[in-house]
Design a protein around this motif. Sequence first.
Motif, PDB file in Angstrom:
ATOM      1  N   ILE A  73       0.833  -1.213   0.000  1.00 41.28           N
ATOM      2  CA  ILE A  73       0.000   0.000   0.000  1.00 41.28           C
ATOM      3  C   ILE A  73       0.869   1.265   0.000  1.00 41.28           C
ATOM      4  O   ILE A  73       0.528   2.265  -0.633  1.00 41.28           O
ATOM      5  CB  ILE A  73      -1.010  -0.017   1.185  1.00 41.28           C
ATOM      6  N   GLU A  74       2.040   1.194   0.659  1.00 40.55           N
ATOM      7  CA  GLU A  74       2.937   2.363   0.726  1.00 40.55           C
ATOM      8  C   GLU A  74       3.451   2.754  -0.662  1.00 40.55           C
ATOM      9  O   GLU A  74       3.751   3.913  -0.910  1.00 40.55           O
ATOM     10  CB  GLU A  74       4.144   2.079   1.642  1.00 40.55           C
ATOM     11  N   GLU A  75       3.555   1.768  -1.555  1.00 39.41           N
ATOM     12  CA  GLU A  75       4.079   2.047  -2.897  1.00 39.41           C
ATOM     13  C   GLU A  75       3.052   2.776  -3.770  1.00 39.41           C
ATOM     14  O   GLU A  75       3.410   3.417  -4.754  1.00 39.41           O
ATOM     15  CB  GLU A  75       4.461   0.733  -3.596  1.00 39.41           C
ATOM     16  N   ILE A  76       1.781   2.655  -3.433  1.00 38.51           N
ATOM     17  CA  ILE A  76       0.750   3.252  -4.304  1.00 38.51           C
ATOM     18  C   ILE A  76      -0.055   4.348  -3.614  1.00 38.51           C
ATOM     19  O   ILE A  76      -0.914   4.955  -4.235  1.00 38.51           O
ATOM     20  CB  ILE A  76      -0.211   2.174  -4.854  1.00 38.51           C
ATOM     21  N   GLU A  77       0.234   4.618  -2.337  1.00 46.77           N
ATOM     22  CA  GLU A  77      -0.631   5.569  -1.633  1.00 46.77           C
ATOM     23  C   GLU A  77      -0.546   6.983  -2.217  1.00 46.77           C
ATOM     24  O   GLU A  77      -1.496   7.747  -2.090  1.00 46.77           O
ATOM     25  CB  GLU A  77      -0.385   5.552  -0.120  1.00 46.77           C
ATOM     26  N   HIS A  78       0.584   7.316  -2.862  1.00 41.51           N
ATOM     27  CA  HIS A  78       0.672   8.655  -3.453  1.00 41.51           C
ATOM     28  C   HIS A  78      -0.347   8.858  -4.575  1.00 41.51           C
ATOM     29  O   HIS A  78      -0.744   9.977  -4.870  1.00 41.51           O
ATOM     30  CB  HIS A  78       2.091   8.940  -3.944  1.00 41.51           C
ATOM     31  N   PHE A  79      -0.796   7.758  -5.195  1.00 40.59           N
ATOM     32  CA  PHE A  79      -1.820   7.877  -6.240  1.00 40.59           C
ATOM     33  C   PHE A  79      -3.175   8.289  -5.648  1.00 40.59           C
ATOM     34  O   PHE A  79      -4.016   8.847  -6.341  1.00 40.59           O
ATOM     35  CB  PHE A  79      -2.013   6.551  -6.983  1.00 40.59           C
ATOM     36  N   LEU A  80      -3.371   7.986  -4.353  1.00 37.24           N
ATOM     37  CA  LEU A  80      -4.657   8.300  -3.714  1.00 37.24           C
ATOM     38  C   LEU A  80      -4.811   9.795  -3.450  1.00 37.24           C
ATOM     39  O   LEU A  80      -5.915  10.291  -3.303  1.00 37.24           O
ATOM     40  CB  LEU A  80      -4.791   7.538  -2.394  1.00 37.24           C
ATOM     41  N   PHE A  81      -3.684  10.493  -3.361  1.00 40.94           N
ATOM     42  CA  PHE A  81      -3.732  11.925  -3.058  1.00 40.94           C
ATOM     43  C   PHE A  81      -2.937  12.680  -4.120  1.00 40.94           C
ATOM     44  O   PHE A  81      -1.812  13.117  -3.866  1.00 40.94           O
ATOM     45  CB  PHE A  81      -3.159  12.192  -1.663  1.00 40.94           C
ATOM     46  N   PRO A  82      -3.491  12.827  -5.340  1.00 42.31           N
ATOM     47  CA  PRO A  82      -2.739  13.498  -6.405  1.00 42.31           C
ATOM     48  C   PRO A  82      -2.456  14.953  -6.026  1.00 42.31           C
ATOM     49  O   PRO A  82      -3.349  15.627  -5.504  1.00 42.31           O
ATOM     50  CB  PRO A  82      -3.666  13.414  -7.624  1.00 42.31           C
ATOM     51  N   PRO A  83      -1.225  15.428  -6.248  1.00 42.24           N
ATOM     52  CA  PRO A  83      -0.912  16.813  -5.889  1.00 42.24           C
ATOM     53  C   PRO A  83      -1.626  17.807  -6.803  1.00 42.24           C
ATOM     54  O   PRO A  83      -1.996  17.467  -7.929  1.00 42.24           O
ATOM     55  CB  PRO A  83       0.601  16.885  -6.081  1.00 42.24           C
ATOM     56  N   SER A  84      -1.811  19.011  -6.303  1.00 41.17           N
ATOM     57  CA  SER A  84      -2.453  20.057  -7.096  1.00 41.17           C
ATOM     58  C   SER A  84      -1.568  20.409  -8.285  1.00 41.17           C
ATOM     59  O   SER A  84      -0.338  20.423  -8.169  1.00 41.17           O
ATOM     60  CB  SER A  84      -2.650  21.293  -6.218  1.00 41.17           C
ATOM     61  N   ALA A  85      -2.199  20.713  -9.414  1.00 36.92           N
ATOM     62  CA  ALA A  85      -1.453  21.062 -10.627  1.00 36.92           C
ATOM     63  C   ALA A  85      -0.738  22.400 -10.479  1.00 36.92           C
ATOM     64  O   ALA A  85       0.150  22.721 -11.255  1.00 36.92           O
ATOM     65  CB  ALA A  85      -2.405  21.102 -11.822  1.00 36.92           C
ATOM     66  N   VAL A  86      -1.134  23.186  -9.460  1.00 34.88           N
ATOM     67  CA  VAL A  86      -0.488  24.488  -9.276  1.00 34.88           C
ATOM     68  C   VAL A  86       0.404  24.498  -8.025  1.00 34.88           C
ATOM     69  O   VAL A  86       0.831  25.559  -7.572  1.00 34.88           O
ATOM     70  CB  VAL A  86      -1.539  25.635  -9.200  1.00 34.88           C
ATOM     71  N   ALA A  87       0.680  23.311  -7.494  1.00 39.89           N
ATOM     72  CA  ALA A  87       1.440  23.213  -6.235  1.00 39.89           C
ATOM     73  C   ALA A  87       2.832  23.843  -6.347  1.00 39.89           C
ATOM     74  O   ALA A  87       3.316  24.437  -5.398  1.00 39.89           O
ATOM     75  CB  ALA A  87       1.559  21.752  -5.815  1.00 39.89           C
ATOM     76  N   ASN A  88       3.469  23.724  -7.505  1.00 38.85           N
ATOM     77  CA  ASN A  88       4.842  24.225  -7.637  1.00 38.85           C
ATOM     78  C   ASN A  88       4.921  25.564  -8.365  1.00 38.85           C
ATOM     79  O   ASN A  88       5.981  25.960  -8.827  1.00 38.85           O
ATOM     80  CB  ASN A  88       5.695  23.191  -8.378  1.00 38.85           C
ATOM     81  N   ILE A  89       3.783  26.219  -8.504  1.00 46.38           N
ATOM     82  CA  ILE A  89       3.772  27.486  -9.257  1.00 46.38           C
ATOM     83  C   ILE A  89       3.520  28.648  -8.294  1.00 46.38           C
ATOM     84  O   ILE A  89       2.678  28.559  -7.398  1.00 46.38           O
ATOM     85  CB  ILE A  89       2.684  27.442 -10.361  1.00 46.38           C
ATOM     86  N   GLU A  90       4.290  29.715  -8.480  1.00 50.00           N
ATOM     87  CA  GLU A  90       4.114  30.915  -7.646  1.00 50.00           C
ATOM     88  C   GLU A  90       3.947  32.128  -8.551  1.00 50.00           C
ATOM     89  O   GLU A  90       4.399  32.129  -9.697  1.00 50.00           O
ATOM     90  CB  GLU A  90       5.364  31.144  -6.783  1.00 50.00           C
ATOM     91  N   GLU A  91       3.329  33.151  -8.000  1.00 51.13           N
ATOM     92  CA  GLU A  91       3.162  34.406  -8.750  1.00 51.13           C
ATOM     93  C   GLU A  91       4.546  34.984  -9.084  1.00 51.13           C
ATOM     94  O   GLU A  91       5.449  34.939  -8.247  1.00 51.13           O
ATOM     95  CB  GLU A  91       2.359  35.415  -7.935  1.00 51.13           C
ATOM     96  N   GLY A  92       4.691  35.494 -10.293  1.00 51.76           N
ATOM     97  CA  GLY A  92       5.961  36.073 -10.713  1.00 51.76           C
ATOM     98  C   GLY A  92       6.852  35.099 -11.472  1.00 51.76           C
ATOM     99  O   GLY A  92       7.823  35.508 -12.091  1.00 51.76           O
ATOM    100  N   MET A  93       6.523  33.828 -11.421  1.00 51.94           N
ATOM    101  CA  MET A  93       7.322  32.827 -12.149  1.00 51.94           C
ATOM    102  C   MET A  93       7.157  32.990 -13.665  1.00 51.94           C
ATOM    103  O   MET A  93       6.096  33.420 -14.128  1.00 51.94           O
ATOM    104  CB  MET A  93       6.859  31.412 -11.782  1.00 51.94           C
ATOM    105  N   ILE A  94       8.205  32.624 -14.379  1.00 49.41           N
ATOM    106  CA  ILE A  94       8.117  32.609 -15.837  1.00 49.41           C
ATOM    107  C   ILE A  94       7.835  31.170 -16.267  1.00 49.41           C
ATOM    108  O   ILE A  94       8.532  30.239 -15.854  1.00 49.41           O
ATOM    109  CB  ILE A  94       9.433  33.107 -16.489  1.00 49.41           C
ATOM    110  N   VAL A  95       6.789  31.012 -17.063  1.00 48.24           N
ATOM    111  CA  VAL A  95       6.381  29.669 -17.485  1.00 48.24           C
ATOM    112  C   VAL A  95       6.283  29.610 -19.010  1.00 48.24           C
ATOM    113  O   VAL A  95       6.205  30.641 -19.680  1.00 48.24           O
ATOM    114  CB  VAL A  95       5.009  29.272 -16.871  1.00 48.24           C
ATOM    115  N   GLU A  96       6.298  28.391 -19.512  1.00 43.50           N
ATOM    116  CA  GLU A  96       6.060  28.193 -20.942  1.00 43.50           C
ATOM    117  C   GLU A  96       4.738  27.459 -21.090  1.00 43.50           C
ATOM    118  O   GLU A  96       4.478  26.478 -20.371  1.00 43.50           O
ATOM    119  CB  GLU A  96       7.181  27.352 -21.550  1.00 43.50           C
TER     120      GLU A  96
END
Lengths: 147, 58
Positions: A73-96
């Motif tokens: 279960i430890e190997e797959i538990e991260h699939f149960l709680f998918p991270p937010s698509a904006v988790a690593n994005i901050e205001e002011g960042m340059i994106v493509e």
Amino acid sequence: MAIFVVKTQVGQEENVANLFEKASKRTGKIYAILAPKELRGYIFVEGENKETVKRIIRHMRYARDMLDKEVEIEEIEHFLFPPSAVANIEEGMIVELVSGPFKGEKAKVTRIDDAKEEITVELLDAMVPIPITVRGEQVRVLKKKEG
Amino acid sequence: MKACRKCHILTNRSTCPYCGESTSDNWQGYLIVIDPNNSKIAEKAGLKMPGKYALKVR
């Protein structure tokens, strides 16, 4: 009880999960089925034992095979709680932008909507800065912060 | 199917029949819980009721 990896035809993961649910009414011994979006062509089936799962997939459409090894279960538990698509994005960042009509354009993040997982950006090459709102998955971070 | 924004259960209704929260068409990931008492996946996900669930709802 154990968790097994079942190979499916790509795109048929949810169908196979539903077929397992139906089969469980007949056979019992299946406790849960997990089909994460990130994993194409595979699902996780939690059941009493390997033989039960193997017997079910033998006659199942879209199911291909199963892996011999059980997963913890430890190997797959991260699939149960998918991270937010904006988790690593901050205001002011340059994106493509990686998809949509502005694919390939570089932009600066001006606003983040955590609930909708959307970001508002302004294209760097535009003569007039027009805010565009896109989904978090539609961008790739290029620079942490401008300047 | 639509997913409840709060409890993530999948339903055809516009409000969740269990918690009354609004539902959304925008969901990803699929989890079917058949026997929550015997399932480690259901336990980890904190689900005590059998049913079909979305893993992520917007």
